[in-house]
Design a protein around this motif. Structure first.
Motif, mmCIF file in Angstrom:
data_model
loop_
_atom_site.group_PDB
_atom_site.id
_atom_site.type_symbol
_atom_site.label_atom_id
_atom_site.label_comp_id
_atom_site.label_asym_id
_atom_site.label_seq_id
_atom_site.Cartn_x
_atom_site.Cartn_y
_atom_site.Cartn_z
ATOM 1 N N GLY A 29 0.556 -1.402 0.155
ATOM 2 C CA GLY A 29 -0.045 0.121 0.059
ATOM 3 C C GLY A 29 0.887 1.279 0.009
ATOM 4 O O GLY A 29 0.129 2.460 0.255
ATOM 5 N N PHE A 30 2.207 1.089 -0.391
ATOM 6 C CA PHE A 30 3.160 2.492 -0.496
ATOM 7 C C PHE A 30 2.318 3.168 -1.595
ATOM 8 O O PHE A 30 1.788 2.648 -2.423
ATOM 9 N N ASP A 31 2.459 4.628 -1.190
ATOM 10 C CA ASP A 31 2.039 5.445 -2.465
ATOM 11 C C ASP A 31 3.081 6.046 -3.558
ATOM 12 O O ASP A 31 2.571 6.318 -4.643
ATOM 13 N N VAL A 218 14.588 -0.595 9.928
ATOM 14 C CA VAL A 218 13.918 -1.189 10.865
ATOM 15 C C VAL A 218 13.908 -2.606 11.029
ATOM 16 O O VAL A 218 14.082 -3.148 10.192
ATOM 17 N N ASP A 219 13.974 -3.133 12.242
ATOM 18 C CA ASP A 219 13.949 -4.419 12.807
ATOM 19 C C ASP A 219 13.317 -4.531 13.794
ATOM 20 O O ASP A 219 13.399 -3.764 14.602
ATOM 21 N N ALA A 220 12.972 -5.932 14.249
ATOM 22 C CA ALA A 220 12.638 -6.527 15.530
ATOM 23 C C ALA A 220 13.553 -6.307 16.397
ATOM 24 O O ALA A 220 13.310 -5.794 17.720
ATOM 25 N N THR A 286 12.854 -0.335 16.207
ATOM 26 C CA THR A 286 11.742 -1.178 15.930
ATOM 27 C C THR A 286 10.706 -0.666 15.002
ATOM 28 O O THR A 286 10.472 0.679 14.969
ATOM 29 N N PRO A 287 9.614 -1.546 14.642
ATOM 30 C CA PRO A 287 8.645 -0.786 13.789
ATOM 31 C C PRO A 287 7.852 0.417 14.706
ATOM 32 O O PRO A 287 7.556 1.295 14.219
ATOM 33 N N ASP A 288 7.640 -0.052 15.948
ATOM 34 C CA ASP A 288 6.945 1.264 16.788
ATOM 35 C C ASP A 288 7.784 2.435 16.651
ATOM 36 O O ASP A 288 7.360 3.605 16.614
ATOM 37 N N GLN A 289 8.962 2.384 16.855
ATOM 38 C CA GLN A 289 9.967 3.531 16.980
ATOM 39 C C GLN A 289 9.982 4.437 15.491
ATOM 40 O O GLN A 289 9.903 5.588 15.574
ATOM 41 N N LEU A 321 8.667 -5.367 6.644
ATOM 42 C CA LEU A 321 8.249 -4.755 8.075
ATOM 43 C C LEU A 321 7.639 -3.437 8.007
ATOM 44 O O LEU A 321 6.742 -3.155 8.663
ATOM 45 N N LEU A 322 8.080 -2.567 6.902
ATOM 46 C CA LEU A 322 7.568 -1.070 7.041
ATOM 47 C C LEU A 322 6.033 -1.273 6.044
ATOM 48 O O LEU A 322 5.330 -0.627 6.894
ATOM 49 N N GLY A 323 5.937 -2.361 5.467
ATOM 50 C CA GLY A 323 4.817 -2.484 4.974
ATOM 51 C C GLY A 323 3.654 -3.193 5.745
ATOM 52 O O GLY A 323 2.498 -2.815 5.948
ATOM 53 N N THR A 324 4.019 -4.061 6.609
ATOM 54 C CA THR A 324 3.238 -4.779 7.447
ATOM 55 C C THR A 324 3.072 -4.423 8.944
ATOM 56 O O THR A 324 2.097 -4.496 9.688
ATOM 57 N N ALA A 325 4.219 -3.496 9.308
ATOM 58 C CA ALA A 325 4.030 -2.940 10.753
ATOM 59 C C ALA A 325 4.051 -1.514 10.647
ATOM 60 O O ALA A 325 3.237 -0.816 11.563
ATOM 61 N N VAL A 326 4.690 -0.982 10.112
ATOM 62 C CA VAL A 326 4.843 0.625 10.123
ATOM 63 C C VAL A 326 3.672 1.386 9.409
ATOM 64 O O VAL A 326 2.939 2.105 10.083
ATOM 65 N N LEU A 327 3.442 0.804 8.214
ATOM 66 C CA LEU A 327 2.438 1.543 7.342
ATOM 67 C C LEU A 327 1.085 1.378 7.838
ATOM 68 O O LEU A 327 0.262 2.321 8.090
ATOM 69 N N PRO A 328 0.679 0.234 8.480
ATOM 70 C CA PRO A 328 -0.666 0.245 9.180
ATOM 71 C C PRO A 328 -0.783 1.028 10.186
ATOM 72 O O PRO A 328 -1.855 1.902 10.600
#
Length: 332
Positions: A29-31, A218-220, A286-289, A321-328
C-alpha cells in the motif's frame, strides 16, 4: 489530504530485484517509489522502468536528476519514457546534486541552472517550439521532441534545503524534498521558506507539498537497526548537519565523524553519533519507533514521508516490516 508514504531506493541492485521490491511495495500500500540519482550508482531510469512494468498504482520518479550532469533534453526524454511506461504515473525530480567535484563537474549558478532546466524540460514536453533563451540553457526556435509524450506536465519535485531553493520550489514545483532529514522542525521551516515563493508566484500557500526522507533501518532488534543506521548517517552527516538550522550538531562531532569516514572506519564513525542526532537524520529502530518518528512528521504537516535505503538489516525484510507493521500504524 492524508500524508503519502513512499520508499526511496538506491540504484545498486541486480536486474529483477527492483521488480520484486516494487511488487511488495504496491501490495503493502505504499504510494510512491523513488530511486536516488546519487553519483556513481546506476542511472535511476533502469530501476524505474523495471518497476513501472510490474506496478499499476504507485507513482514513480527519480529523486533526483541533475542538470549539471544531464542535459535538459535528456531529462525530458527520461521522464517522458517513464511516464509512457507507467501510463502516466511519473514525476520529475530535479536537484543541483552534490559531490560532483569528484568527477570534475563545476556547479555554478545553481538556482538559475535548476530553474532553467525545468523550463526547458516542460517546453519540450508541451511541444512548445518557440525557443528559449536563458542564461544557462537555450532552445533554438523550432527545436522540439520527435516523439509523442504521455503527459505534457508530470509533476515537478525539487530537492532543496535552503531558503532560495525552497522559494524556487514555491514558484515552480509541486513538491520539495528535504533529503537526509527526519526532523519534524524542518517541516515548518521549509514550508515557511516555500511560502515566499508561492506568494511571489500568485499561488496559494500550501500548494507545494513538503517531503522529508532519510535513511531507514527497521527491525525487531531495534538496537541492531539503530547501530546500522548510525553507520549510514555517519557517511552523510557532514553534508546535512549544517543544512539544518535547528539541529545544533556540534562542529567537533561532525569533524571527528567525517575524519573516520574519510579513513574508511565507518562503523567506528557511526558509534560517535548520539541518539538525538541519529533521530534528526534517520528513521531507525523497531517498527513502533520508526512509526512514531514518521507520525511526528505527519503531525508537523509533511505531505509525504519517504523511507530510504537500506530499509532494514536486509532490504526485503525492511520493506516487509515497513509494509506490515509501520504503514498500518500510520493509517489507523
Amino acid at each position: 489530504m492524508s500524508a503519502e508514504i513512499g520508499l526511496g531506493l538506491q540504484s545498486d541492485k541486480r536486474p529483477g530485484d527492483y521488480a520484486r521490491l516494487a511488487r511488495k511495495a504496491e501490495e503493502h500500500g505504499f504510494d510512491v517509489l523513488s530511486v536516488f540519482g546519487d553519483l556513481m550508482y546506476q542511472p535511476p531510469i533502469f530501476p524505474l522502468l523495471e518497476m513501472a512494468a510490474v506496478t499499476r498504482r504507485v507513482r514513480l520518479g527519480a529523486a533526483c536528476l541533475n542538470p549539471y550532469s544531464m542535459a535538459p533534453y535528456e531529462i525530458a526524454g527520461q521522464v517522458a519514457a517513464l511516464d509512457l511506461a507507467s501510463d502516466g504515473r511519473a514525476y520529475l525530480g530535479l536537484a543541483r546534486g552534490t559531490w560532483l567535484d569528484a568527477v570534475g563537474v563545476p556547479q555554478p549558478r545553481p538556482l538559475a541552472t535548476v530553474e532553467e532546466a525545468a523550463a526547458v524540460v516542460y517546453r519540450l514536453l508541451r511541444g512548445d517550439a518557440s525557443g528559449y533563451e536563458g542564461t544557462v540553457f537555450r532552445l533554438a526556435p523550432g527545436t522540439a521532441l520527435r516523439y509523442a509524450v504521455r503527459r505534457p506536465d508530470p509533476p515537478l519535485l525539487l530537492g532543496a534545503w535552503g531558503p532560495k531553493g525552497a522559494a524556487l520550489a514555491g514558484r515552480i514545483a509541486s513538491e520539495i524534498k528535504v533529503g537526509g532529514s527526519a526532523n519534524p522542525a524542518m517541516v515548518r521551516i521549509v514550508a515557511d521558506r516555500v511560502r515566499q515563493g508561492e506568494l511571489a508566484a500568485g499561488r496559494t500557500a500550501g500548494d507545494v507539498g513538503v517531503v522529508l526522507g532519510a535513511v531507514t533501518v527497521v527491525d525487531a532488534d531495534g538496537a541492531a537497526a539503530r547501530a546500522l543506521a548510525r553507520t549510514e548517517v555517519a557517511m552523510y552527516l557532514a553534508v546535512v548537519a549544517d543544512l539544518d538550522p535547528v539541529a545544533g550538531v556540534p562542529r567537533d562531532l561532525v569533524a571527528r565523524v567525517s575524519s573516520l569516514v574519510d579513513d574508511g572506519r565507518h562503523e567506528e564513525a557511526g558509534r560517535l553519533v548520539p541518539d538525538d542526532v541519529l533521530d534528526l537524520f534517520a528513521f531507525s529502530g523497531t517498527p513502533d519507533q520508526v512509526a512514531a518518528q514518521a507520525q511526528a512528521l505527519i503531525d508537523a504537516g509533511v505531505r509525504r514521508v519517504e523511507f530510504g535505503t537500506p530499509h532494514g538489516l536486509t532490504g526485503d525484510g525492511g520493506v516487509d516490516l515497513l509494509g506490515t507493521a509501520v504503514l498500518p500504524a500510520l493509517r489507523r
